[in-house]
Design a protein around this motif. Structure first.
Motif, PDB file in Angstrom:
ATOM      1  N   THR A 459       6.406   3.861   0.297  1.00 27.56           N
ATOM      2  CA  THR A 459       5.478   3.749   1.424  1.00 27.56           C
ATOM      3  C   THR A 459       4.225   2.953   1.092  1.00 27.56           C
ATOM      4  O   THR A 459       3.442   2.635   1.991  1.00 27.56           O
ATOM      5  CB  THR A 459       5.068   5.145   1.919  1.00 27.56           C
ATOM      6  N   GLY A 460       4.010   2.617  -0.169  1.00 28.92           N
ATOM      7  CA  GLY A 460       2.837   1.823  -0.532  1.00 28.92           C
ATOM      8  C   GLY A 460       2.428   2.050  -1.969  1.00 28.92           C
ATOM      9  O   GLY A 460       3.159   2.669  -2.753  1.00 28.92           O
ATOM     10  N   ARG A 461       1.265   1.499  -2.334  1.00 29.57           N
ATOM     11  CA  ARG A 461       0.702   1.725  -3.664  1.00 29.57           C
ATOM     12  C   ARG A 461      -0.647   2.424  -3.528  1.00 29.57           C
ATOM     13  O   ARG A 461      -1.425   2.110  -2.624  1.00 29.57           O
ATOM     14  CB  ARG A 461       0.513   0.397  -4.419  1.00 29.57           C
ATOM     15  N   LYS A 462      -0.898   3.362  -4.447  1.00 30.94           N
ATOM     16  CA  LYS A 462      -2.150   4.120  -4.369  1.00 30.94           C
ATOM     17  C   LYS A 462      -3.362   3.196  -4.353  1.00 30.94           C
ATOM     18  O   LYS A 462      -4.289   3.368  -3.570  1.00 30.94           O
ATOM     19  CB  LYS A 462      -2.249   5.083  -5.565  1.00 30.94           C
ATOM     20  N   LYS A 463      -3.350   2.191  -5.244  1.00 28.91           N
ATOM     21  CA  LYS A 463      -4.507   1.313  -5.365  1.00 28.91           C
ATOM     22  C   LYS A 463      -4.630   0.327  -4.206  1.00 28.91           C
ATOM     23  O   LYS A 463      -5.651  -0.332  -4.068  1.00 28.91           O
ATOM     24  CB  LYS A 463      -4.451   0.553  -6.690  1.00 28.91           C
ATOM     25  N   GLU A 464      -3.581   0.206  -3.392  1.00 27.70           N
ATOM     26  CA  GLU A 464      -3.615  -0.730  -2.279  1.00 27.70           C
ATOM     27  C   GLU A 464      -3.965  -0.060  -0.950  1.00 27.70           C
ATOM     28  O   GLU A 464      -4.061  -0.737   0.077  1.00 27.70           O
ATOM     29  CB  GLU A 464      -2.268  -1.452  -2.161  1.00 27.70           C
ATOM     30  N   ILE A 465      -4.125   1.245  -0.962  1.00 26.10           N
ATOM     31  CA  ILE A 465      -4.447   1.944   0.265  1.00 26.10           C
ATOM     32  C   ILE A 465      -5.783   1.439   0.811  1.00 26.10           C
ATOM     33  O   ILE A 465      -6.779   1.357   0.091  1.00 26.10           O
ATOM     34  CB  ILE A 465      -4.513   3.468   0.039  1.00 26.10           C
ATOM     35  N   ILE A 466      -5.780   1.070   2.079  1.00 25.30           N
ATOM     36  CA  ILE A 466      -6.994   0.619   2.765  1.00 25.30           C
ATOM     37  C   ILE A 466      -7.578   1.808   3.526  1.00 25.30           C
ATOM     38  O   ILE A 466      -6.859   2.483   4.270  1.00 25.30           O
ATOM     39  CB  ILE A 466      -6.671  -0.527   3.739  1.00 25.30           C
ATOM     40  N   VAL A 467      -8.848   2.061   3.317  1.00 25.93           N
ATOM     41  CA  VAL A 467      -9.537   3.117   4.059  1.00 25.93           C
ATOM     42  C   VAL A 467     -10.530   2.452   4.992  1.00 25.93           C
ATOM     43  O   VAL A 467     -11.502   1.833   4.558  1.00 25.93           O
ATOM     44  CB  VAL A 467     -10.263   4.095   3.114  1.00 25.93           C
ATOM     45  N   THR A 468     -10.263   2.540   6.281  1.00 26.27           N
ATOM     46  CA  THR A 468     -11.129   1.875   7.272  1.00 26.27           C
ATOM     47  C   THR A 468     -12.458   2.611   7.401  1.00 26.27           C
ATOM     48  O   THR A 468     -12.629   3.724   6.905  1.00 26.27           O
ATOM     49  CB  THR A 468     -10.447   1.820   8.643  1.00 26.27           C
ATOM     50  N   ALA A 469     -13.388   1.967   8.091  1.00 25.86           N
ATOM     51  CA  ALA A 469     -14.701   2.577   8.306  1.00 25.86           C
ATOM     52  C   ALA A 469     -14.578   3.894   9.058  1.00 25.86           C
ATOM     53  O   ALA A 469     -15.422   4.790   8.913  1.00 25.86           O
ATOM     54  CB  ALA A 469     -15.609   1.619   9.069  1.00 25.86           C
ATOM     55  N   GLY A 470     -13.527   4.039   9.821  1.00 26.96           N
ATOM     56  CA  GLY A 470     -13.297   5.268  10.559  1.00 26.96           C
ATOM     57  C   GLY A 470     -12.595   6.339   9.751  1.00 26.96           C
ATOM     58  O   GLY A 470     -12.276   7.408  10.267  1.00 26.96           O
ATOM     59  N   GLY A 471     -12.299   6.033   8.458  1.00 24.91           N
ATOM     60  CA  GLY A 471     -11.676   7.023   7.580  1.00 24.91           C
ATOM     61  C   GLY A 471     -10.162   7.055   7.627  1.00 24.91           C
ATOM     62  O   GLY A 471      -9.534   7.926   7.026  1.00 24.91           O
ATOM     63  N   LYS A 472      -9.529   6.094   8.306  1.00 28.27           N
ATOM     64  CA  LYS A 472      -8.073   6.053   8.400  1.00 28.27           C
ATOM     65  C   LYS A 472      -7.478   5.419   7.152  1.00 28.27           C
ATOM     66  O   LYS A 472      -7.873   4.314   6.753  1.00 28.27           O
ATOM     67  CB  LYS A 472      -7.642   5.256   9.633  1.00 28.27           C
ATOM     68  N   ASN A 473      -6.527   6.117   6.509  1.00 27.31           N
ATOM     69  CA  ASN A 473      -5.820   5.566   5.346  1.00 27.31           C
ATOM     70  C   ASN A 473      -4.635   4.729   5.826  1.00 27.31           C
ATOM     71  O   ASN A 473      -3.772   5.238   6.554  1.00 27.31           O
ATOM     72  CB  ASN A 473      -5.316   6.690   4.439  1.00 27.31           C
TER      73      ASN A 473
END
Length: 600
Positions: A459-473
């Motif tokens: 489903t992805g990589r831990k270090k590539e997770i984007i956290v938006t300004a609204g807190g969405k991972n």
């Protein structure tokens, strides 16, 4: 925490090493054709090399290494394209009791210097004059490096000649002293971030991988097995196939130049192939673009839809009579030509290194080439999971291979246990402790899910997770994979960390570009940079974005995209040699483009 384990089919004795296969093949089946070698660089003729001849060649080069003063455990660097000599040198190094240190032939001076220095290599095989100049220019900073042999300048023959004064019994003595837990190779990770780490893999690691993988993929290695290696052998994935085919007494041919790939496929007629998703994408895109350029775009589109529908039906009770008839028609019109481009006898392929995507997997299965997607890392020798014909779930990377246990940690990280897991990074205990616990569990850094049947989905990589300004991972992989499925898109990188929304950087496929220009009435010499704002181009890419967004929630969806003026390449630094995107480089190189997205 979910966990799934498959017991090993083969266990590795303490006295086993990778060279056992060479000696066994020569004894049990000496006349088996182990390799097909091009007679000369400009020839289309290929000559066979038997198992007995390869065994003799390995001994000859190993004698030369001993004559050069190579001791058991010494590190020998190998920097070359994929060619017969790569495989020969690899096995000869092991026969001499030494350790192979692969270096990508496209590596920079800084990378080469680091690998040679960190590994303490005492000798190096390089391919070209440019490689020789590069390495010799670094020698003042490499006190351990004593010898540099250039393959293209007769370096292997020089080593053979030097070995004539060494009794072959010394090679056998080195082999007898070697053990399964000796280091076989140190592979420096290509490094999407940071300085490469040397992953030390033992003979046990690689034997546990190869022997159990051959058992799992037994259909690939029955009868007349023949493959064409064209991926860099410095990559653990291609190295695995080399070892597996040699061990199973199949036949290998090497294709070092991408320009010769199609004629080489036609000449060798492989029964199966190993590749990365980017190559499958290019095969698909090339066929579609060619069809559209020849006025057969509508036929290809219907053939594509039929192939996907046919494959999907195989998982849902089987295709009906009308679908089978339609499939048979397109097999004559389209699919047969695609299989012919792959040599005509290729019915299976193995894909790894990056996500393939369900649509592409269904397309190729519908065409008649079963692409088996797997998963692994250099640190796991490399494969730990794979789809096999008896157990396929397209969209997943399959179930654990024999001898492997996979679990999902509480935070979603994939962790691996088994004899395939490496023991340490070379000269880097701190990095080792970060990923290996005291029980031998390796934390991959990848995120995934295990279903009740043991199928793993990335489903992805831990270090590539984007956290938006609204807190969405947001895990970028899902959207990026779907975007790349579009024929016009080469690469996609999501951005938006600590920003109000997700955006995408898009590059255009150079092979598909001329077809789009012609179809849309644009000047044939137009560049992507010049037309990045073209309404028709943006409308086409918007269709791909809209399709990709269907897979995620509104908060995760791409709100803005930017078309970049050129594609990512290894030469410009955005891609690793295994064609993975270096996100940190992309973010740095295109910082102004990213900033512009969020300052409008």
């Amino acid at each position: 925490m979910r966990e799934f384990s498959v017991p090993p089919v083969v266990t590795i004795a303490d006295t086993m090493t990778l060279t056992d296969a060479i000696w066994d093949n020569a004894r049990v089946s000496p006349e088996t054709v182990s390799f097909l070698r091009r007679t000369d660089a400009s020839s289309d003729d290929w000559s066979p090399m038997t198992a007995a001849e390869f065994h003799a060649d390995v001994i000859s080069v190993a004698r030369g290494l001993i004559a050069a003063g190579v001791q058991a455990g010494d590190r020998i660097a190998l920097m070359s394209r994929t060619r017969y000599e790569w495989t020969l040198i690899d096995y000869a190094i092991w026969a001499a009791g030494a350790v192979t240190v692969p270096i990508y032939e496209t590596s920079s001076a800084e990378q080469v210097s680091w690998i040679l220095s960190d590994s303490g290599a005492v000798a190096a095989f390089v391919e070209t004059n440019a490689h020789t100049l590069l390495v010799t220019g670094l020698r003042d900073d490499l006190p351990d490096l004593r010898e540099v042999w250039q393959i293209a300048a007769g370096g292997v023959d020089q080593v053979r000649a030097a070995g004539e004064r060494i009794d072959a019994g010394q090679v056998e003595e080195r082999r007898r002293r070697a053990r399964a837990d000796d280091i076989a190779t140190i592979i420096y990770t290509s490094g999407t971030t940071g300085r490469p780490k040397g992953c030390a893999l033992t003979h046990r690691n690689l034997l546990a991988e190869v022997l159990n993988a051959v058992a799992a993929f037994d259909h690939l290695f029955k009868g007349e097995t023949r493959t064409l290696l064209f991926l860099p052998l410095a990559h653990a994935f291609a190295r695995l196939l080399q070892l597996a085919v040699v061990t199973s007494r199949g036949t290998i041919a090497h294709s070092p130049d991408p320009k010769n790939l199609l004629p080489d496929l036609a000449a060798i007629k492989p029964t199966f192939l190993l590749s990365v998703p980017r190559v499958f994408e290019k095969v698909y895109t090339g066929a579609k673009t060619k069809a559209e350029a020849g006025g057969r775009g509508a036929i290809f589109a219907r053939a594509e839809a039929t192939a996907i529908e046919y494959s999907e039906a195989l998982d849902n009770g089987g295709p009906g009579l009308l679908l089978r008839a339609r499939h048979a028609l397109f097999d004559r019109l389209v699919y047969g030509k695609l299989r012919a481009a792959m040599g005509g006898k290729c019915t299976d392929a193995v894909s790894g290194g990056a996500p393939l995507g369900a649509r592409l997997a269904h397309f190729f299965r519908g065409v008649g080439v079963l692409v088996l997607e797997g998963y692994g890392l250099t640190e796991t020798s490399p494969a730990v999971a794979a789809n096999v014909p008896s157990a396929i779930r397209i969209g997943s990377v399959g179930r654990p291979l024999p001898g492997v246990t996979i679990r999902i940690a509480d935070d979603g990280e994939i962790q691996i246990l088994g004899d395939v897991v490496f023991g340490a990074y070379w000269n880097n205990p701190d990095a080792t402790r970060e990923v290996l616990d005291s029980d031998g569990w390796f934390s991959t850094g990848d995120l995934g899910e295990l279903d009740d049947d043991g199928y793993l989905t990335i489903t992805g990589r831990k270090k590539e997770i984007i956290v938006t300004a609204g807190g969405k991972n947001v895990a970028p992989a899902v959207l990026e994979d779907r975007l790349r499925a579009h024929q016009l898109i080469s690469q996609s990188v999501l951005v938006g960390d600590r920003q109000p929304f997700i955006a995408a950087l898009i590059t255009i496929d150079e092979e598909a570009w001329p077809g789009w220009l012609a179809a849309n009435g644009r000047d044939a010499d137009s560049t992507v940079a010049a037309l990045a704002g073209d309404p028709a181009l943006r409308a086409e890419i918007q269709k791909a974005v809209d399709e990709a967004n269907k897979a995620v929630s509104s908060a995760e969806a791409i709100k803005v995209f930017r078309i970049l003026g050129r594609d990512f390449t290894e030469a410009t630094g955005e891609l690793t040699p295994s064609l993975k995107v270096k996100r940190n480089v992309v973010h740095k190189t295109y910082a102004d483009d990213i900033a512009a997205i969020y300052t409008k």
